[in-house]
Scaffold this motif. Structure first.
Motif, PDB file in Angstrom:
ATOM      1  N   GLY A  97      12.775  -0.225   3.023  1.00 22.61           N
ATOM      2  CA  GLY A  97      11.814   0.092   2.119  1.00 22.61           C
ATOM      3  C   GLY A  97      11.085   1.569   2.393  1.00 22.61           C
ATOM      4  N   GLU A  98      11.455   1.472   3.591  1.00 23.16           N
ATOM      5  CA  GLU A  98      10.282   2.922   4.069  1.00 23.16           C
ATOM      6  C   GLU A  98      11.039   4.041   3.955  1.00 23.16           C
ATOM      7  N   PHE A  99      12.191   3.989   2.989  1.00 23.11           N
ATOM      8  CA  PHE A  99      12.864   5.589   2.226  1.00 23.11           C
ATOM      9  C   PHE A  99      12.468   5.458   1.527  1.00 23.11           C
ATOM     10  N   VAL A 100      11.417   4.270   0.176  1.00 21.47           N
ATOM     11  CA  VAL A 100      11.090   4.617  -1.102  1.00 21.47           C
ATOM     12  C   VAL A 100      10.370   5.048  -1.301  1.00 21.47           C
ATOM     13  N   PRO A 101      10.508   6.531  -2.030  1.00 23.03           N
ATOM     14  CA  PRO A 101       9.561   7.218  -2.921  1.00 23.03           C
ATOM     15  C   PRO A 101       8.603   7.017  -3.804  1.00 23.03           C
ATOM     16  N   GLU A 102       7.698   7.596  -3.672  1.00 23.87           N
ATOM     17  CA  GLU A 102       6.451   7.004  -5.125  1.00 23.87           C
ATOM     18  C   GLU A 102       7.109   7.927  -6.085  1.00 23.87           C
ATOM     19  N   PRO A 103       6.599   6.955  -7.153  1.00 25.51           N
ATOM     20  CA  PRO A 103       6.837   7.322  -7.857  1.00 25.51           C
ATOM     21  C   PRO A 103       6.560   7.996  -9.018  1.00 25.51           C
ATOM     22  N   ARG A 104       7.560   8.545  -9.765  1.00 23.41           N
ATOM     23  CA  ARG A 104       6.995   9.940 -10.402  1.00 23.41           C
ATOM     24  C   ARG A 104       6.528   9.491 -11.953  1.00 23.41           C
ATOM     25  N   LEU A 105       4.870  10.087 -11.964  1.00 19.48           N
ATOM     26  CA  LEU A 105       3.928   9.657 -12.724  1.00 19.48           C
ATOM     27  C   LEU A 105       3.796  11.249 -14.098  1.00 19.48           C
ATOM     28  N   THR A 146      16.951   5.344  -6.790  1.00 14.62           N
ATOM     29  CA  THR A 146      16.527   5.249  -4.840  1.00 14.62           C
ATOM     30  C   THR A 146      16.129   4.317  -4.507  1.00 14.62           C
ATOM     31  N   GLU A 147      14.654   3.932  -5.585  1.00 20.21           N
ATOM     32  CA  GLU A 147      14.119   2.650  -4.943  1.00 20.21           C
ATOM     33  C   GLU A 147      15.219   1.417  -5.253  1.00 20.21           C
ATOM     34  N   ALA A 148      15.496   1.348  -6.383  1.00 24.60           N
ATOM     35  CA  ALA A 148      16.595   0.548  -6.564  1.00 24.60           C
ATOM     36  C   ALA A 148      17.438  -0.014  -5.791  1.00 24.60           C
ATOM     37  N   SER A 149      17.848   1.080  -4.537  1.00 27.95           N
ATOM     38  CA  SER A 149      19.103   0.984  -3.444  1.00 27.95           C
ATOM     39  C   SER A 149      17.922   0.363  -2.180  1.00 27.95           C
ATOM     40  N   ASN A 150      16.341   0.802  -2.282  1.00 23.59           N
ATOM     41  CA  ASN A 150      16.237   0.784  -0.670  1.00 23.59           C
ATOM     42  C   ASN A 150      15.160  -0.145  -0.680  1.00 23.59           C
ATOM     43  N   THR A 151      15.412  -0.545  -2.103  1.00 16.34           N
ATOM     44  CA  THR A 151      13.496  -1.748  -1.966  1.00 16.34           C
ATOM     45  C   THR A 151      14.374  -2.317  -0.823  1.00 16.34           C
ATOM     46  N   GLY A 152      12.881  -3.402   0.014  1.00 17.64           N
ATOM     47  CA  GLY A 152      13.633  -4.919   0.834  1.00 17.64           C
ATOM     48  C   GLY A 152      13.769  -4.368   2.362  1.00 17.64           C
ATOM     49  N   GLU A 153      15.509  -4.161   2.607  1.00 18.43           N
ATOM     50  CA  GLU A 153      16.397  -3.548   3.894  1.00 18.43           C
ATOM     51  C   GLU A 153      15.377  -2.131   4.534  1.00 18.43           C
TER      52      GLU A 153
END
Length: 216
Positions: free
Chosen positions: A166-174, A157-164
């Motif tokens: 970015g608002e859809f990037v969820p917080e990482p799981r700890l 999800t983050e790899a696909s949405n980073t940059g353009e």
């Protein structure tokens, strides 16, 4: 431990050393304290007690490595435990979420193996082989800590949405201790250093020589 724990540390370490007819110097105590500072004072007490009662190693005065072994386990058990945590995360978290493990060595080992997404794509049949590879890499980092490691391992999800987007990037799981995960996030890098171009290397060397000339 904090600097405030140093007097108590010196007292308990010296008492144990006395059992073995030893009396460490102030310099040695300082080095030992720095080597074990990541543990709290209660863990040190437990480690020293375990060493005294260790039928295999307890005949000799304790060294920092003895205490680390009693607190964290030996290298094999630590590596296997780390892989168990990774394997559980593969099955329960999966490739879509980004993850942060609480050990830089785990982060570096998974990154070396191609990253989180690639590791999650491994079949159940091949997973034991990946486990063996992880254990070997982790063991290597036990003796030589990673110089750099990722702040987080990117999910799909983050790899696909980073940059353009970015608002859809969820917080990482700890994964693991939240405090240690946050420390990994703080100390980790977003970009792993790659090969350097020849021109960049020559420029860097030239700059260093110029700097030395200025000093002279």
């Amino acid at each position: 431990m904090t600097p405030n724990d140093y007097p108590e540390f010196v007292e308990i370490w010296s008492q144990v050393a006395e059992v073995y007819g030893k009396q460490p110097s102030d310099g040695a105590l300082g080095l030992i304290f720095n080597a074990l500072q990541r543990f709290d004072i209660d863990q040190i007490k437990q480690g020293l007690t375990a060493h005294i009662n260790d039928p295999k190693h307890g005949d000799f005065a304790p060294k920092p490595a003895d205490i680390v072994r009693h607190i964290e386990g030996d290298g094999d058990s630590r590596a296997l435990s780390a892989w168990s945590t990774v394997e559980q995360a593969i099955r329960t978290v999966g490739p879509y979420e980004s993850v942060v493990f609480d050990d830089p060595r785990t982060m570096a080992a998974v990154d070396d193996m191609g990253g989180w997404i690639k590791l999650c794509e491994v079949t159940d049949k091949d997973l034991p082989f990946k486990g063996n590879e992880f254990v070997k890499r982790f063991m290597g980092y036990l003796s030589r800590p990673p110089e750099s490691f990722p702040a987080k391992l990117l999910g799909m999800t983050e790899a696909s949405n980073t940059g353009e987007h970015g608002e859809f990037v969820p917080e990482p799981r700890l994964i693991g201790s939240p405090d240690k995960c946050l420390e990994v996030l703080r100390l980790g890098s977003d970009k792993k250093p790659g090969p350097m171009r020849l021109s960049d290397a020559l420029g860097q060397v030239a700059g260093q020589l110029e700097s030395k000339g200025d000093v002279a």
